[in-house]
Motif scaffolding. Structure first.
Motif, PDB file in Angstrom:
ATOM      1  N   GLY A 193      -2.939   9.380   9.595  1.00 12.86           N
ATOM      2  CA  GLY A 193      -3.041   8.428  10.280  1.00 12.86           C
ATOM      3  C   GLY A 193      -1.624   7.755  10.292  1.00 12.86           C
ATOM      4  N   GLY A 194      -1.008   8.270  10.404  1.00  9.46           N
ATOM      5  CA  GLY A 194       0.895   7.956  10.386  1.00  9.46           C
ATOM      6  C   GLY A 194       1.537   6.573  11.269  1.00  9.46           C
ATOM      7  N   SER A 195       0.369   6.378  12.559  1.00  9.94           N
ATOM      8  CA  SER A 195       0.802   5.977  13.047  1.00  9.94           C
ATOM      9  C   SER A 195       0.555   4.738  13.101  1.00  9.94           C
ATOM     10  N   GLY A 196      -0.672   4.355  11.869  1.00  7.78           N
ATOM     11  CA  GLY A 196      -1.400   2.661  12.169  1.00  7.78           C
ATOM     12  C   GLY A 196       0.375   1.424  11.128  1.00  7.78           C
ATOM     13  N   PRO A 197      -0.084   0.528  10.517  1.00 11.51           N
ATOM     14  CA  PRO A 197       0.662   0.200  10.217  1.00 11.51           C
ATOM     15  C   PRO A 197       1.392   0.433   8.793  1.00 11.51           C
ATOM     16  N   ALA A 198       0.363   1.037   8.248  1.00 14.06           N
ATOM     17  CA  ALA A 198       0.635   1.093   6.432  1.00 14.06           C
ATOM     18  C   ALA A 198       1.112   2.698   6.701  1.00 14.06           C
ATOM     19  N   GLY A 199       0.449   3.438   7.708  1.00 11.36           N
ATOM     20  CA  GLY A 199       0.537   4.952   7.565  1.00 11.36           C
ATOM     21  C   GLY A 199       2.592   4.456   7.985  1.00 11.36           C
ATOM     22  N   GLN A 200       2.945   4.069   8.911  1.00 10.32           N
ATOM     23  CA  GLN A 200       4.262   4.067   9.745  1.00 10.32           C
ATOM     24  C   GLN A 200       4.614   3.011   8.095  1.00 10.32           C
ATOM     25  N   ALA A 201       4.590   2.733   7.428  1.00  9.90           N
ATOM     26  CA  ALA A 201       5.697   1.908   5.946  1.00  9.90           C
ATOM     27  C   ALA A 201       5.858   3.071   5.025  1.00  9.90           C
ATOM     28  N   LEU A 202       5.111   4.002   4.712  1.00 14.47           N
ATOM     29  CA  LEU A 202       4.867   5.241   4.627  1.00 14.47           C
ATOM     30  C   LEU A 202       5.951   6.347   4.919  1.00 14.47           C
ATOM     31  N   VAL A 203       5.408   6.299   6.640  1.00 14.89           N
ATOM     32  CA  VAL A 203       6.776   7.387   6.684  1.00 14.89           C
ATOM     33  C   VAL A 203       7.731   6.459   6.341  1.00 14.89           C
ATOM     34  N   GLU A 204       8.496   5.554   6.988  1.00 18.78           N
ATOM     35  CA  GLU A 204       9.512   5.037   6.786  1.00 18.78           C
ATOM     36  C   GLU A 204       9.971   5.226   4.714  1.00 18.78           C
ATOM     37  N   LEU A 205       9.463   4.971   4.005  1.00 18.82           N
ATOM     38  CA  LEU A 205       9.406   5.141   2.605  1.00 18.82           C
ATOM     39  C   LEU A 205       9.680   6.301   2.061  1.00 18.82           C
ATOM     40  N   ALA A 206       9.049   7.243   2.454  1.00 24.38           N
ATOM     41  CA  ALA A 206       9.186   8.314   2.436  1.00 24.38           C
ATOM     42  C   ALA A 206      10.480   8.820   2.596  1.00 24.38           C
ATOM     43  N   LEU A 207      10.643   8.475   3.762  1.00 22.90           N
ATOM     44  CA  LEU A 207      11.606   9.350   4.505  1.00 22.90           C
ATOM     45  C   LEU A 207      13.187   8.795   3.661  1.00 22.90           C
ATOM     46  N   ARG A 208      12.752   7.682   3.420  1.00 20.18           N
ATOM     47  CA  ARG A 208      14.097   6.864   2.953  1.00 20.18           C
ATOM     48  C   ARG A 208      14.585   7.736   1.505  1.00 20.18           C
ATOM     49  N   GLU A 209      13.240   8.145   0.848  1.00 21.42           N
ATOM     50  CA  GLU A 209      13.511   8.856  -0.132  1.00 21.42           C
ATOM     51  C   GLU A 209      14.074  10.228   0.025  1.00 21.42           C
ATOM     52  N   VAL A 219       0.994  -0.557  -0.059  1.00 16.20           N
ATOM     53  CA  VAL A 219      -0.237   0.155  -0.352  1.00 16.20           C
ATOM     54  C   VAL A 219       0.970   1.245  -0.289  1.00 16.20           C
ATOM     55  N   ALA A 220       1.869   1.199   0.756  1.00 16.15           N
ATOM     56  CA  ALA A 220       2.896   2.633   1.292  1.00 16.15           C
ATOM     57  C   ALA A 220       3.114   2.648   0.035  1.00 16.15           C
ATOM     58  N   LYS A 279      10.717  15.564   3.155  1.00 14.57           N
ATOM     59  CA  LYS A 279      10.185  15.718   4.665  1.00 14.57           C
ATOM     60  C   LYS A 279       9.070  15.706   5.834  1.00 14.57           C
ATOM     61  N   VAL A 280       8.714  14.551   6.362  1.00 20.84           N
ATOM     62  CA  VAL A 280       7.130  13.749   6.334  1.00 20.84           C
ATOM     63  C   VAL A 280       6.694  13.966   7.583  1.00 20.84           C
ATOM     64  N   TYR A 281       5.710  14.907   7.557  1.00 20.47           N
ATOM     65  CA  TYR A 281       4.739  15.311   8.374  1.00 20.47           C
ATOM     66  C   TYR A 281       3.825  14.393   8.128  1.00 20.47           C
ATOM     67  N   ALA A 282       3.765  14.090  10.007  1.00 21.56           N
ATOM     68  CA  ALA A 282       2.572  12.212  10.237  1.00 21.56           C
ATOM     69  C   ALA A 282       0.840  13.100  11.156  1.00 21.56           C
ATOM     70  N   THR A 283       0.275  12.542  11.063  1.00 22.93           N
ATOM     71  CA  THR A 283      -0.773  13.195  12.245  1.00 22.93           C
ATOM     72  C   THR A 283      -0.982  12.099  12.845  1.00 22.93           C
ATOM     73  N   ALA A 284      -1.039  12.207  14.249  1.00 24.83           N
ATOM     74  CA  ALA A 284      -1.858  10.429  15.076  1.00 24.83           C
ATOM     75  C   ALA A 284      -2.349  11.188  16.779  1.00 24.83           C
ATOM     76  N   VAL A 321       0.599  15.027   0.186  1.00 32.17           N
ATOM     77  CA  VAL A 321      -0.818  14.553   1.054  1.00 32.17           C
ATOM     78  C   VAL A 321      -0.921  12.842   0.444  1.00 32.17           C
ATOM     79  N   ILE A 322      -1.101  12.271   1.828  1.00 29.13           N
ATOM     80  CA  ILE A 322      -1.062  10.861   1.319  1.00 29.13           C
ATOM     81  C   ILE A 322      -2.511  10.257   2.818  1.00 29.13           C
ATOM     82  N   ASP A 323      -4.007  10.051   2.422  1.00 27.05           N
ATOM     83  CA  ASP A 323      -4.835  10.930   3.320  1.00 27.05           C
ATOM     84  C   ASP A 323      -5.177   9.570   3.463  1.00 27.05           C
ATOM     85  N   SER A 324      -5.518   8.492   4.571  1.00 30.17           N
ATOM     86  CA  SER A 324      -6.127   6.935   4.764  1.00 30.17           C
ATOM     87  C   SER A 324      -7.399   7.389   5.502  1.00 30.17           C
TER      88      SER A 324
END
Length: 263
Positions: free
Chosen positions: A133-149, A109-110, A152-157, A191-194
């Motif tokens: 929704g950065g704290s969910g499983p897919a949200g954390q995967a999104l954070v990780e992959l975006a940072l690897r690229e 998904v991410a 600058k990542v912002y996450a709501t939770a 923005v990725i809105d879950s």
């Protein structure tokens, strides 16, 4: 032991499956006296080929071969499940069940959401990326992959996840759009809105003039339970806006994506 339920089906012996927020939503909402749908949880599985239907190639799907599958109708927590061969993904023999189930349920998904958000396939280096929704499983995967690229990542939770998301490298914001929109409006490249807290309105307002909103419908959230009575017209209108009205929005669903292109 059951048998394949159709000539083009594969009977899979389940080795690993998921209990996801989607399963929880199916059991919390509605009449408690009504059997939940799906009755058996589990929208993703990893397992082994146990038997095949008459129309399945035995050289491709041999007995004991490692496979994974997406299950839009659930049922993955069973010992065995019969699945159409077109929905089955062959895996390497040395694949780890726990790793693969995380990849199928969350990182796929991410990866696809981030891929949709890119302009001409360019990396997200230095881009401002908001993940609701950065704290969910897919949200954390999104954070990780975006940072690897290099984004600058912002996450709501919820506040309880602030420390963890900060350690991952994201800047935390409250899940309430009224708290983060004044700081982020008009500044986000992606923005990725879950969550769809307000019909994607705040997420769309957060975009730069050429920013991209990806509306991820693959993961149900606890917040959706609070608004389940509104899911008729409001949910329909949210989908229509994302699909047909807003020219900088992309509507994404993992199962639809897989149906369109299993490879």
């Amino acid at each position: 032991v059951p048998t394949p339920s159709a000539p083009d089906h594969i009977l899979v012996k389940v080795m690993a499956s998921t209990i996801s927020s989607g399963d929880c939503v199916a059991r919390i909402k509605g009449d408690p006296n009504t059997r939940p749908s799906p009755a058996v949880p589990g929208f993703h599985i990893v397992g082994q080929v146990h038997a095949i239907g008459a129309e399945v190639d035995s050289t491709t799907f041999r007995h004991g071969a490692r496979v994974a599958a997406l299950l839009p109708e659930g049922g993955g927590n069973a010992k065995y499940i019969s699945i159409p061969k077109k929905n089955v993904i062959l895996l390497p023999e040395n694949a780890n069940e726990e790793d693969i189930i995380c990849l199928v349920a969350n990182y796929m998904v991410a990866y696809q959401c981030l891929k949709l958000s890119k302009k001409d396939g360019a990396p997200l280096t230095h881009a401002n990326v908001l993940i609701t929704g950065g704290s969910g499983p897919a949200g954390q995967a999104l954070v990780e992959l975006a940072l690897r690229e290099g984004a600058k990542v912002y996450a709501t939770a919820h506040k309880m996840h602030e420390e963890h998301l900060t350690k991952l490298g994201a800047k935390w914001f409250s899940v309430n759009p009224k708290k983060w929109l004044p700081d982020l409006e008009g500044k986000m490249d992606v923005v990725i809105d879950s969550l769809c807290v307000d019909g994607y309105e705040s997420s769309y307002r957060a975009l730069t003039p050429d920013g991209i909103l990806v509306c991820n419908t693959s993961n149900h959230s606890a917040l959706q339970l609070q608004h389940q009575n509104d899911h008729g017209v409001n949910a329909w209108w949210s989908s229509v806006k994302a699909k047909y009205v807003w020219n900088r929005a992309i509507f994404y669903d993992l199962n639809e994506s897989y149906e369109e292109n299993p490879k």
